[in-house]
Design an enzyme around this catalytic site. Structure first.
Site, short mmCIF file in Angstrom:
data_model
loop_
_atom_site.label_atom_id
_atom_site.label_comp_id
_atom_site.label_asym_id
_atom_site.label_seq_id
_atom_site.Cartn_x
_atom_site.Cartn_y
_atom_site.Cartn_z
N CYS A 119 0.94 -1.37 -0.38
CA CYS A 119 -0.01 -0.09 0.79
C CYS A 119 0.70 1.18 0.00
O CYS A 119 0.33 2.67 -0.07
CB CYS A 119 -0.57 -0.05 1.38
SG CYS A 119 -1.90 -1.60 1.24
N HIS A 259 -2.94 7.31 4.34
CA HIS A 259 -3.12 6.29 3.98
C HIS A 259 -4.80 5.31 3.89
O HIS A 259 -4.72 5.37 5.67
CB HIS A 259 -2.21 4.49 3.74
CG HIS A 259 -2.67 3.21 3.48
ND1 HIS A 259 -3.59 3.20 2.12
CD2 HIS A 259 -2.65 2.12 3.67
CE1 HIS A 259 -3.70 1.84 1.82
NE2 HIS A 259 -3.14 0.96 3.52
N ASN A 289 -10.59 0.09 1.88
CA ASN A 289 -9.25 0.09 1.55
C ASN A 289 -7.98 -0.40 0.21
O ASN A 289 -8.66 -1.05 -0.14
CB ASN A 289 -8.11 -0.79 2.51
CG ASN A 289 -6.52 -1.02 2.32
OD1 ASN A 289 -6.33 0.44 1.51
ND2 ASN A 289 -5.79 -1.56 3.17
N1 ACO Z 1 -17.41 -9.34 11.08
C1 ACO Z 1 -18.02 -9.57 12.29
N2 ACO Z 1 -16.60 -10.39 12.73
C2 ACO Z 1 -15.59 -9.84 12.58
C3 ACO Z 1 -15.41 -9.62 11.08
C4 ACO Z 1 -16.40 -9.47 10.86
N3 ACO Z 1 -16.11 -8.89 9.20
N4 ACO Z 1 -13.77 -9.66 10.93
C5 ACO Z 1 -13.68 -10.99 11.92
N5 ACO Z 1 -14.51 -10.41 12.88
C6 ACO Z 1 -14.44 -11.50 14.40
C7 ACO Z 1 -13.28 -12.46 15.17
O1 ACO Z 1 -13.66 -12.91 14.43
C8 ACO Z 1 -12.85 -11.88 16.40
O2 ACO Z 1 -13.93 -12.60 16.51
P1 ACO Z 1 -13.27 -13.72 18.21
O3 ACO Z 1 -12.95 -12.35 18.97
O4 ACO Z 1 -14.91 -14.60 18.25
O5 ACO Z 1 -12.33 -14.73 17.43
C9 ACO Z 1 -13.56 -10.40 16.39
O6 ACO Z 1 -13.84 -9.54 15.62
C10 ACO Z 1 -12.42 -9.80 16.55
O7 ACO Z 1 -11.31 -9.88 16.00
P2 ACO Z 1 -9.89 -8.65 14.89
O8 ACO Z 1 -8.83 -9.51 14.22
O9 ACO Z 1 -9.05 -9.27 16.69
O10 ACO Z 1 -10.42 -7.98 15.13
P3 ACO Z 1 -10.17 -6.49 15.14
O11 ACO Z 1 -10.65 -5.21 16.46
O12 ACO Z 1 -8.50 -6.18 15.07
O13 ACO Z 1 -9.91 -5.71 13.71
C11 ACO Z 1 -9.80 -5.28 11.89
C12 ACO Z 1 -9.62 -6.07 12.23
C13 ACO Z 1 -10.26 -4.76 11.28
C14 ACO Z 1 -8.89 -6.14 10.95
C15 ACO Z 1 -7.79 -4.65 11.98
O14 ACO Z 1 -7.04 -5.25 12.69
C16 ACO Z 1 -7.19 -3.45 10.98
O15 ACO Z 1 -7.57 -3.01 10.56
N6 ACO Z 1 -6.20 -3.98 10.64
C17 ACO Z 1 -5.31 -3.45 10.45
C18 ACO Z 1 -5.28 -4.02 8.57
C19 ACO Z 1 -4.53 -3.27 7.74
O16 ACO Z 1 -4.68 -1.79 7.44
N7 ACO Z 1 -4.21 -4.05 6.48
C20 ACO Z 1 -3.53 -2.84 5.25
C21 ACO Z 1 -2.69 -2.48 5.90
S1 ACO Z 1 -2.03 -2.23 4.49
C22 ACO Z 1 -2.85 -2.36 3.75
O17 ACO Z 1 -3.35 -1.43 3.08
C23 ACO Z 1 -2.52 -3.43 2.21
#
Ligand code: ACO
Length: 332
Positions: A119, A259, A289
Protein backbone atom coordinates in the site's frame (compact mmCIF):
# COMPACT_ATOMS: atom_id res chain seq x y z
CA UNK A 1 17.66 13.10 0.44
CA UNK A 2 16.70 15.84 2.84
CA UNK A 3 15.53 19.43 2.70
CA UNK A 4 15.29 20.78 -0.86
CA UNK A 5 16.16 24.25 -2.07
CA UNK A 6 13.73 26.27 -4.16
CA UNK A 7 14.05 25.50 -7.86
CA UNK A 8 15.02 21.88 -7.35
CA UNK A 9 11.65 20.43 -6.52
CA UNK A 10 9.25 18.09 -8.23
CA UNK A 11 5.53 18.70 -8.19
CA UNK A 12 2.25 17.08 -9.09
CA UNK A 13 0.76 19.03 -12.00
CA UNK A 14 -2.34 16.96 -12.60
CA UNK A 15 -4.38 14.18 -11.01
CA UNK A 16 -7.22 11.84 -11.92
CA UNK A 17 -8.82 8.64 -10.71
CA UNK A 18 -11.16 5.88 -11.73
CA UNK A 19 -13.26 3.60 -9.56
CA UNK A 20 -15.42 0.86 -11.08
CA UNK A 21 -19.16 1.54 -11.23
CA UNK A 22 -20.25 -1.48 -9.17
CA UNK A 23 -20.81 -0.55 -5.51
CA UNK A 24 -20.71 -3.27 -2.84
CA UNK A 25 -22.28 -2.06 0.41
CA UNK A 26 -21.95 -3.46 3.90
CA UNK A 27 -25.58 -4.58 3.57
CA UNK A 28 -24.54 -6.64 0.52
CA UNK A 29 -21.68 -8.17 2.55
CA UNK A 30 -24.07 -9.10 5.35
CA UNK A 31 -25.64 -11.51 2.84
CA UNK A 32 -22.27 -12.98 1.83
CA UNK A 33 -20.43 -13.58 5.14
CA UNK A 34 -21.21 -13.58 8.86
CA UNK A 35 -20.79 -9.85 9.50
CA UNK A 36 -22.74 -6.67 10.21
CA UNK A 37 -22.64 -3.09 9.00
CA UNK A 38 -22.10 -2.05 12.63
CA UNK A 39 -19.01 -4.31 12.99
CA UNK A 40 -17.46 -3.16 9.71
CA UNK A 41 -18.04 0.57 10.32
CA UNK A 42 -16.92 0.52 13.95
CA UNK A 43 -13.79 -1.59 13.25
CA UNK A 44 -12.71 -0.11 9.93
CA UNK A 45 -14.83 2.89 8.87
CA UNK A 46 -15.76 1.31 5.52
CA UNK A 47 -19.38 1.69 4.37
CA UNK A 48 -19.05 0.70 0.73
CA UNK A 49 -16.40 -0.18 -1.82
CA UNK A 50 -16.17 -0.46 -5.63
CA UNK A 51 -15.70 -3.80 -7.37
CA UNK A 52 -14.19 -4.32 -10.84
CA UNK A 53 -16.20 -6.23 -13.43
CA UNK A 54 -15.18 -9.74 -14.51
CA UNK A 55 -13.49 -8.22 -17.60
CA UNK A 56 -11.57 -5.47 -15.78
CA UNK A 57 -7.95 -6.02 -14.77
CA UNK A 58 -5.75 -3.58 -12.84
CA UNK A 59 -4.36 -2.03 -16.04
CA UNK A 60 -7.88 -1.18 -17.24
CA UNK A 61 -8.47 0.89 -14.10
CA UNK A 62 -5.00 2.43 -14.39
CA UNK A 63 -5.54 3.38 -18.04
CA UNK A 64 -8.79 5.19 -17.26
CA UNK A 65 -7.25 7.00 -14.27
CA UNK A 66 -4.25 7.96 -16.42
CA UNK A 67 -6.44 9.28 -19.25
CA UNK A 68 -8.32 11.44 -16.76
CA UNK A 69 -5.12 12.78 -15.18
CA UNK A 70 -3.68 13.61 -18.62
CA UNK A 71 -6.95 15.28 -19.68
CA UNK A 72 -7.20 17.29 -16.45
CA UNK A 73 -3.70 18.67 -17.04
CA UNK A 74 -4.29 19.26 -20.78
CA UNK A 75 -1.49 16.81 -21.57
CA UNK A 76 -1.20 14.51 -24.55
CA UNK A 77 0.26 11.04 -24.17
CA UNK A 78 3.33 12.30 -26.08
CA UNK A 79 4.02 14.77 -23.25
CA UNK A 80 5.09 12.04 -20.80
CA UNK A 81 8.33 10.09 -20.94
CA UNK A 82 7.88 7.41 -18.29
CA UNK A 83 5.05 5.33 -16.84
CA UNK A 84 5.38 3.94 -13.31
CA UNK A 85 2.62 1.75 -11.93
CA UNK A 86 2.45 0.86 -8.24
CA UNK A 87 0.35 -2.21 -7.58
CA UNK A 88 0.02 -5.30 -5.42
CA UNK A 89 -2.50 -6.89 -7.78
CA UNK A 90 -0.81 -6.88 -11.21
CA UNK A 91 -2.56 -8.08 -14.38
CA UNK A 92 0.14 -10.72 -14.80
CA UNK A 93 3.29 -11.69 -12.89
CA UNK A 94 5.09 -10.58 -16.05
CA UNK A 95 5.15 -8.41 -18.01
CA UNK A 96 4.57 -5.49 -15.69
CA UNK A 97 1.16 -3.86 -15.44
CA UNK A 98 2.89 -0.66 -16.59
CA UNK A 99 3.53 -2.31 -19.97
CA UNK A 100 -0.15 -3.24 -20.33
CA UNK A 101 -0.96 0.38 -19.45
CA UNK A 102 1.57 1.67 -21.99
CA UNK A 103 -0.11 -0.41 -24.69
CA UNK A 104 -3.57 0.80 -23.62
CA UNK A 105 -2.47 4.45 -23.76
CA UNK A 106 -0.56 3.91 -27.03
CA UNK A 107 2.45 5.51 -25.33
CA UNK A 108 4.97 3.50 -27.31
CA UNK A 109 7.71 6.13 -26.93
CA UNK A 110 8.09 5.72 -23.14
CA UNK A 111 9.75 3.39 -20.64
CA UNK A 112 7.40 1.61 -18.26
CA UNK A 113 7.78 -0.48 -15.09
CA UNK A 114 6.03 -1.48 -11.87
CA UNK A 115 6.79 -0.87 -8.22
CA UNK A 116 5.82 -3.48 -5.64
CA UNK A 117 5.70 -1.86 -2.21
CA UNK A 118 2.26 -2.88 -0.97
CA UNK A 119 0.00 0.00 0.00
CA UNK A 120 3.03 2.30 0.25
CA UNK A 121 3.65 1.97 -3.49
CA UNK A 122 2.32 5.37 -4.53
CA UNK A 123 4.62 7.16 -2.07
CA UNK A 124 7.59 5.01 -3.08
CA UNK A 125 6.70 6.01 -6.65
CA UNK A 126 6.56 9.68 -5.76
CA UNK A 127 10.00 9.51 -4.14
CA UNK A 128 11.46 7.62 -7.11
CA UNK A 129 9.85 10.00 -9.62
CA UNK A 130 11.34 12.95 -7.76
CA UNK A 131 14.86 11.61 -8.08
CA UNK A 132 14.41 10.58 -11.73
CA UNK A 133 13.25 14.08 -12.63
CA UNK A 134 15.86 15.91 -10.57
CA UNK A 135 18.65 13.76 -12.02
CA UNK A 136 17.48 14.56 -15.54
CA UNK A 137 16.54 10.99 -16.44
CA UNK A 138 12.89 11.98 -16.96
CA UNK A 139 11.07 15.21 -17.66
CA UNK A 140 7.44 14.31 -17.06
CA UNK A 141 6.30 11.11 -15.35
CA UNK A 142 2.90 9.46 -15.24
CA UNK A 143 2.66 7.77 -11.83
CA UNK A 144 -0.32 5.47 -11.29
CA UNK A 145 -1.45 3.47 -8.28
CA UNK A 146 -4.01 0.83 -9.19
CA UNK A 147 -5.53 -2.27 -7.62
CA UNK A 148 -8.13 -4.91 -8.33
CA UNK A 149 -7.90 -6.42 -4.87
CA UNK A 150 -11.34 -8.03 -5.23
CA UNK A 151 -9.76 -10.70 -7.43
CA UNK A 152 -7.16 -11.68 -4.83
CA UNK A 153 -9.57 -11.42 -1.88
CA UNK A 154 -11.01 -14.52 -0.23
CA UNK A 155 -14.74 -13.75 -0.21
CA UNK A 156 -15.25 -16.42 2.47
CA UNK A 157 -12.85 -14.71 4.89
CA UNK A 158 -14.86 -12.08 6.77
CA UNK A 159 -11.75 -10.68 8.45
CA UNK A 160 -10.33 -9.41 5.12
CA UNK A 161 -13.11 -9.25 2.51
CA UNK A 162 -14.91 -6.39 4.24
CA UNK A 163 -11.86 -4.11 4.08
CA UNK A 164 -10.67 -3.85 0.49
CA UNK A 165 -11.87 -2.28 -2.77
CA UNK A 166 -10.81 -1.64 -6.37
CA UNK A 167 -9.68 1.68 -7.87
CA UNK A 168 -6.80 3.53 -9.52
CA UNK A 169 -5.39 7.02 -9.04
CA UNK A 170 -2.89 8.81 -11.27
CA UNK A 171 -0.65 11.87 -11.12
CA UNK A 172 1.56 13.67 -13.64
CA UNK A 173 4.86 14.92 -12.20
CA UNK A 174 7.41 17.41 -13.48
CA UNK A 175 10.00 19.86 -12.17
CA UNK A 176 8.52 22.72 -10.19
CA UNK A 177 9.15 26.29 -11.30
CA UNK A 178 8.38 27.78 -7.88
CA UNK A 179 8.64 26.68 -4.26
CA UNK A 180 5.79 24.14 -4.48
CA UNK A 181 6.33 20.39 -4.64
CA UNK A 182 7.99 17.65 -2.63
CA UNK A 183 9.80 19.11 0.40
CA UNK A 184 11.11 15.96 2.03
CA UNK A 185 10.53 12.26 2.33
CA UNK A 186 11.17 9.26 4.54
CA UNK A 187 10.88 5.62 3.42
CA UNK A 188 11.65 2.28 5.00
CA UNK A 189 10.88 -1.45 4.89
CA UNK A 190 11.05 -4.50 7.16
CA UNK A 191 10.91 -7.79 5.27
CA UNK A 192 11.08 -9.84 8.48
CA UNK A 193 7.35 -9.17 8.89
CA UNK A 194 6.37 -10.05 5.30
CA UNK A 195 4.33 -13.07 6.40
CA UNK A 196 1.84 -10.95 8.34
CA UNK A 197 0.25 -9.65 5.14
CA UNK A 198 0.81 -11.48 1.87
CA UNK A 199 -0.51 -13.58 -0.99
CA UNK A 200 1.14 -16.96 -0.38
CA UNK A 201 0.70 -18.76 -3.71
CA UNK A 202 1.10 -18.00 -7.39
CA UNK A 203 4.74 -16.89 -7.33
CA UNK A 204 7.93 -18.97 -7.44
CA UNK A 205 7.86 -19.70 -3.68
CA UNK A 206 4.58 -21.59 -4.02
CA UNK A 207 3.67 -22.01 -7.68
CA UNK A 208 0.02 -22.41 -8.66
CA UNK A 209 -1.23 -25.98 -8.33
CA UNK A 210 -4.50 -27.79 -7.74
CA UNK A 211 -3.59 -27.85 -4.02
CA UNK A 212 -2.89 -24.13 -3.76
CA UNK A 213 -6.20 -23.33 -5.44
CA UNK A 214 -8.10 -25.78 -3.20
CA UNK A 215 -6.41 -24.25 -0.15
CA UNK A 216 -7.38 -20.66 -1.09
CA UNK A 217 -3.69 -19.75 -1.08
CA UNK A 218 -3.95 -17.24 -3.95
CA UNK A 219 -5.81 -14.81 -1.75
CA UNK A 220 -4.66 -12.08 0.62
CA UNK A 221 -3.80 -13.44 4.06
CA UNK A 222 -3.50 -10.96 6.87
CA UNK A 223 -2.97 -11.00 10.62
CA UNK A 224 -5.13 -7.92 11.05
CA UNK A 225 -4.39 -6.98 14.64
CA UNK A 226 -0.60 -7.39 14.13
CA UNK A 227 -0.74 -5.25 10.99
CA UNK A 228 -2.75 -2.69 12.93
CA UNK A 229 -0.11 -2.25 15.66
CA UNK A 230 2.76 -1.91 13.20
CA UNK A 231 0.81 0.48 10.97
CA UNK A 232 0.12 2.91 13.82
CA UNK A 233 3.74 2.85 14.98
CA UNK A 234 5.32 3.16 11.54
CA UNK A 235 2.96 5.79 10.14
CA UNK A 236 3.71 7.90 13.22
CA UNK A 237 7.45 7.41 12.71
CA UNK A 238 7.27 8.32 8.99
CA UNK A 239 5.23 11.45 9.61
CA UNK A 240 7.56 12.74 12.32
CA UNK A 241 10.68 12.05 10.22
CA UNK A 242 9.33 13.63 7.03
CA UNK A 243 8.29 16.77 8.94
CA UNK A 244 11.69 16.98 10.64
CA UNK A 245 13.53 16.61 7.31
CA UNK A 246 11.46 19.45 5.82
CA UNK A 247 12.06 21.67 8.86
CA UNK A 248 8.32 21.80 9.52
CA UNK A 249 6.26 21.65 12.71
CA UNK A 250 3.02 19.71 13.09
CA UNK A 251 1.18 23.07 13.29
CA UNK A 252 2.29 23.77 9.71
CA UNK A 253 0.23 20.89 8.33
CA UNK A 254 -2.88 22.03 6.43
CA UNK A 255 -3.83 18.54 5.24
CA UNK A 256 -2.79 15.18 6.63
CA UNK A 257 -3.53 12.54 3.97
CA UNK A 258 -2.94 9.08 5.43
CA UNK A 259 -3.25 5.73 3.67
CA UNK A 260 -6.91 4.75 4.03
CA UNK A 261 -6.62 1.31 5.65
CA UNK A 262 -8.72 1.76 8.74
CA UNK A 263 -10.21 4.80 10.50
CA UNK A 264 -8.83 3.62 13.83
CA UNK A 265 -5.27 3.57 12.37
CA UNK A 266 -5.89 7.04 10.89
CA UNK A 267 -7.28 8.43 14.16
CA UNK A 268 -4.46 6.96 16.25
CA UNK A 269 -1.80 8.36 13.89
CA UNK A 270 -3.41 11.80 13.74
CA UNK A 271 -3.72 11.85 17.53
CA UNK A 272 -0.07 10.93 17.91
CA UNK A 273 0.86 13.79 15.57
CA UNK A 274 -1.63 16.08 17.30
CA UNK A 275 -3.27 16.94 13.99
CA UNK A 276 -6.92 17.89 14.58
CA UNK A 277 -9.62 15.87 12.75
CA UNK A 278 -10.59 18.78 10.45
CA UNK A 279 -7.12 18.62 8.90
CA UNK A 280 -7.27 14.88 8.23
CA UNK A 281 -8.72 13.75 4.91
CA UNK A 282 -10.73 10.52 5.07
CA UNK A 283 -12.68 8.83 2.27
CA UNK A 284 -12.41 5.19 3.37
CA UNK A 285 -16.18 5.12 3.96
CA UNK A 286 -16.74 5.32 0.17
CA UNK A 287 -13.94 3.17 -1.27
CA UNK A 288 -12.57 0.92 1.48
CA UNK A 289 -8.85 0.22 1.46
CA UNK A 290 -7.79 0.61 -2.19
CA UNK A 291 -4.11 0.30 -1.28
CA UNK A 292 -1.88 2.33 -3.63
CA UNK A 293 -4.88 4.18 -5.07
CA UNK A 294 -5.87 5.78 -1.72
CA UNK A 295 -3.47 8.71 -1.67
CA UNK A 296 -3.86 9.90 -5.31
CA UNK A 297 -7.66 9.70 -4.97
CA UNK A 298 -7.56 11.76 -1.76
CA UNK A 299 -5.35 14.37 -3.46
CA UNK A 300 -7.63 14.53 -6.48
CA UNK A 301 -10.80 14.86 -4.40
CA UNK A 302 -9.32 17.64 -2.28
CA UNK A 303 -8.07 19.44 -5.39
CA UNK A 304 -11.36 19.35 -7.32
CA UNK A 305 -13.24 20.41 -4.19
CA UNK A 306 -11.05 23.55 -4.15
CA UNK A 307 -9.67 22.66 -0.73
CA UNK A 308 -6.00 22.79 -1.70
CA UNK A 309 -4.67 26.34 -1.69
CA UNK A 310 -1.29 27.39 -3.05
CA UNK A 311 1.28 27.10 -0.28
CA UNK A 312 -0.70 24.56 1.78
CA UNK A 313 1.53 22.03 3.54
CA UNK A 314 0.37 18.47 2.96
CA UNK A 315 1.69 15.41 4.73
CA UNK A 316 1.23 12.11 2.85
CA UNK A 317 1.74 9.00 4.99
CA UNK A 318 1.40 5.29 4.15
CA UNK A 319 2.05 1.77 5.41
CA UNK A 320 1.68 -1.53 3.61
CA UNK A 321 2.67 -5.12 2.91
CA UNK A 322 6.37 -5.81 3.11
CA UNK A 323 6.19 -4.20 5.56
CA UNK A 324 6.88 -0.86 3.89
CA UNK A 325 6.20 2.64 5.13
CA UNK A 326 6.84 6.17 3.91
CA UNK A 327 5.82 9.80 4.26
CA UNK A 328 6.20 12.80 1.96
CA UNK A 329 5.95 16.44 3.03
CA UNK A 330 4.61 18.54 0.18
CA UNK A 331 3.90 22.22 -0.49
CA UNK A 332 0.90 22.68 -2.82
N1 ACO B 1 -17.55 -9.24 11.01
C1 ACO B 1 -17.78 -9.64 12.25
N2 ACO B 1 -16.83 -10.15 13.06
C2 ACO B 1 -15.58 -10.23 12.56
C3 ACO B 1 -15.26 -9.82 11.26
C4 ACO B 1 -16.30 -9.31 10.47
N3 ACO B 1 -16.11 -8.88 9.22
N4 ACO B 1 -13.96 -10.02 11.06
C5 ACO B 1 -13.45 -10.53 12.18
N5 ACO B 1 -14.43 -10.66 13.10
C6 ACO B 1 -14.34 -11.16 14.47
C7 ACO B 1 -13.15 -12.06 14.67
O1 ACO B 1 -13.45 -13.39 14.27
C8 ACO B 1 -12.94 -11.94 16.16
O2 ACO B 1 -13.89 -12.78 16.79
P1 ACO B 1 -13.48 -13.57 18.14
O3 ACO B 1 -13.14 -12.50 19.13
O4 ACO B 1 -14.71 -14.33 18.45
O5 ACO B 1 -12.30 -14.41 17.75
C9 ACO B 1 -13.34 -10.50 16.45
O6 ACO B 1 -14.14 -10.06 15.33
C10 ACO B 1 -12.17 -9.56 16.63
O7 ACO B 1 -11.24 -9.78 15.57
P2 ACO B 1 -9.93 -8.96 15.45
O8 ACO B 1 -9.19 -9.40 14.23
O9 ACO B 1 -9.19 -8.97 16.76
O10 ACO B 1 -10.55 -7.52 15.21
P3 ACO B 1 -9.82 -6.14 15.18
O11 ACO B 1 -10.43 -5.24 16.15
O12 ACO B 1 -8.34 -6.28 15.16
O13 ACO B 1 -10.25 -5.59 13.76
C11 ACO B 1 -9.34 -5.43 11.55
C12 ACO B 1 -9.92 -6.35 12.59
C13 ACO B 1 -10.41 -4.47 11.10
C14 ACO B 1 -8.87 -6.28 10.38
C15 ACO B 1 -8.16 -4.64 12.16
O14 ACO B 1 -7.29 -5.52 12.81
C16 ACO B 1 -7.41 -3.90 11.12
O15 ACO B 1 -7.93 -3.04 10.45
N6 ACO B 1 -6.12 -4.18 10.98
C17 ACO B 1 -5.30 -3.48 10.06
C18 ACO B 1 -5.57 -4.02 8.73
C19 ACO B 1 -4.96 -3.16 7.74
O16 ACO B 1 -4.90 -1.99 7.91
N7 ACO B 1 -4.53 -3.78 6.68
C20 ACO B 1 -4.02 -3.15 5.62
C21 ACO B 1 -2.78 -2.37 5.95
S1 ACO B 1 -1.66 -2.47 4.75
C22 ACO B 1 -2.54 -2.45 3.44
O17 ACO B 1 -3.35 -1.57 3.32
C23 ACO B 1 -2.41 -3.56 2.45
Amino acid sequence: MHKREQGSRVKIVSTGFYAPEKVLTNADLEKMVDTTDEWIVSRSGVKERRIASAEQATSDLCIEAARRALRNGHFKVEDIDLIIVATASPDTIFPSTACWVQEGLKADHVAAFDIGAGCTGFLYGLILAESLILSGVSKRILLIGGEVLSKITNWKDRATCVLFGDAAGAAVLEESRDDSGILSHYWKADGSLAGLLFQPAGGTRMPASVQTVAGDLHYIQMKGNEVFKHAVKRMGESAVEALKRAGLRKEDIRWFIPHQANTRIIDATAERLQVPPEKVYVNIQRYGNVSVACIPICLHELHVAGKLKKGDIILLDAFGAGFTWAAVAYRW
